[in-house]
Design an enzyme around this catalytic site. Structure first.
Site, short mmCIF file in Angstrom:
data_model
loop_
_atom_site.label_atom_id
_atom_site.label_comp_id
_atom_site.label_asym_id
_atom_site.label_seq_id
_atom_site.Cartn_x
_atom_site.Cartn_y
_atom_site.Cartn_z
N ASP A 74 1.64 5.01 0.25
CA ASP A 74 0.91 6.18 1.03
C ASP A 74 0.35 7.45 0.28
O ASP A 74 0.88 7.39 -0.96
CB ASP A 74 1.78 6.89 2.10
CG ASP A 74 2.41 5.93 3.00
OD1 ASP A 74 1.54 5.07 3.67
OD2 ASP A 74 3.50 5.83 3.64
N ARG B 297 10.54 6.12 4.27
CA ARG B 297 10.72 7.51 4.47
C ARG B 297 11.11 7.76 5.99
O ARG B 297 11.90 8.94 6.09
CB ARG B 297 9.32 8.02 4.61
CG ARG B 297 8.66 8.01 3.13
CD ARG B 297 7.11 8.11 3.15
NE ARG B 297 6.68 9.38 3.60
CZ ARG B 297 5.39 9.70 4.02
NH1 ARG B 297 4.54 8.66 3.74
NH2 ARG B 297 4.98 10.82 4.74
N ARG C 269 0.88 -1.23 0.04
CA ARG C 269 0.09 0.03 -0.20
C ARG C 269 0.99 1.26 0.02
O ARG C 269 1.37 1.72 1.17
CB ARG C 269 -0.92 0.19 1.32
CG ARG C 269 -1.50 -1.33 1.32
CD ARG C 269 -2.35 -1.38 2.73
NE ARG C 269 -2.92 -2.48 3.07
CZ ARG C 269 -3.59 -2.81 4.28
NH1 ARG C 269 -3.57 -1.98 5.23
NH2 ARG C 269 -4.15 -4.04 4.30
#
Lengths: 247, 247
Positions: free
Chosen positions: B52, B198, B50
């Site tokens: 973001d 990230r 998934r």
């Protein structure tokens, strides 16, 4: 006071460099507004040339005439703080009174980006012109040779263009990359007629698709007939990379 | 029938891959809608992971289960014709019933793009994270070494992440480019926790700014403490480049 500016902008949401009938959001207008906000008085902004609506720049040069007590570094930061996010001043310095970004320009480098693939590319949507049909890069390189040098580019000039002469010198026209991927046209010259780069690329793309002979460029130039050249390639692929000035 | 898809999307205007509370425009939702429009019946679309909100992909892999009489080439063209312009199916082929894009994924490659300049870049606004302060690339490379291998990445895991284990194998973490220009992080591994890439980049950027020692990564990993790692770098710089499957 006169300042020399180097500018980067994403042309997607601009109606081009300069105010024209109906244009509501221009690069020149945004710059003039930003300088007026920061300096408190109107600024006269002149670009090296007028980029069309949708055309980008990573090294457009302009000069701005305004009165201010701010030093260049402070002025740069202040103007960037009020400019919208799709335009920025990369460099700003004091220039002699006689410096005019348009008249003093000696040479410009443009890049035109083509994404050659049967499937469109969302990540390239803003800066690349997508061409689905296979392009013959070697044929385009062959055709480009005849377009380099001092030539009368009447056949590649937009109708309604008001330049006094259509003779320009193209010093370089390279076709980089390969079929089925990223193809980049680099065009450098001492000056360009309105739509000239996009008309050159639009015509070379017809060569790349096999619709036009690589050896037909000399006759096309000699004809001086805009209706015999190819279509104007869309603005999104075009970027003004650099403007050179003699010292 | 089961189909394997390779996808490209510009994540800027998506609320991420999957419908969540309040999410209105998801990649998965757009794909399911497009398949339903084309095939006339609902499709179940599963992604390799998934992404973001705001994260891009140039090689996301998914599988779609639907009934259709269209051959893969026709289905590809039909789906792309109805998908919005910020998403496209690059490849589409029949897959064995057992193929599940998430469970069968063996390795992923992410790229994180940083524009290291005191001046923002409008042409990089959608895909690059701008960092104004000078970054020490050698220091970031030095720190990255300790993050490669089979490690417990608890310290880089988003709070609320529900994965059973936080042990992952990072096979490569390269820092390409140089200070004062384009810096690209390439991170490859067998799987990633939520926000892990990230958080790794956000922590390495603190090393690059001299706020954190290059030699401090081993202790940070050992602590397993998310509050000791750096901030989550913004989504716009991140792109899922490739997902690999064993044959």
């Amino acid at each position: 006071m006169n300042f020399r500016l180097v500018l980067e902008y994403d042309g997607t949401e601009f109606d081009g460099w300069q105010s024209q009938a109906g244009a509501t959001r221009t690069v020149q207008g945004c710059l003039a507004d930003a300088f007026e906000q920061v300096a408190g008085a109107p600024a006269a902004v002149t670009g090296s040339g007028r980029t069309d609506a949708g055309v980008h720049a990573e090294g457009q040069v302009a000069n701005a005439r305004l009165e201010t007590r701010l030093d260049p570094a402070t002025l740069l930061r202040a103007v960037n703080a009020v400019l919208p996010r799709d335009i920025v001043v990369l460099e700003l310095e004091r220039a002699p009174e006689g410096f005019d970004a348009r008249r003093c320009a000696r040479s410009k480098l443009y890049r035109y980006r083509v994404w050659n693939s049967p499937v469109r590319s969302p990540l390239r949507a803003r800066r690349w012109h997508g061409v689905a049909a296979p392009l013959d890069v070697a044929a385009m390189r062959g055709a480009a040779v005849a377009l380099v040098g001092e030539r009368d580019f009447s056949a590649f000039r937009a109708s309604g263009s008001d330049a006094a002469t259509s003779v320009r010198t193209v010093t370089r026209l390279d076709v980089l990359g390969e079929s089925g991927g990223e193809i980049v046209f680099e065009v450098e010259g001492n000056g360009f007629l309105r739509h000239m780069v996009r008309n050159l690329v639009g015509t070379l793309l017809e060569v790349g698709r096999g619709r036009r002979e690589p050896g037909s460029m000399a006759a096309l130039l000699a004809s001086g007939d805009r209706s015999r050249a190819g279509p104007t390639a869309p603005p999104r692929g075009l970027c003004l990379v650099r403007v050179d000035y003699s010292r």
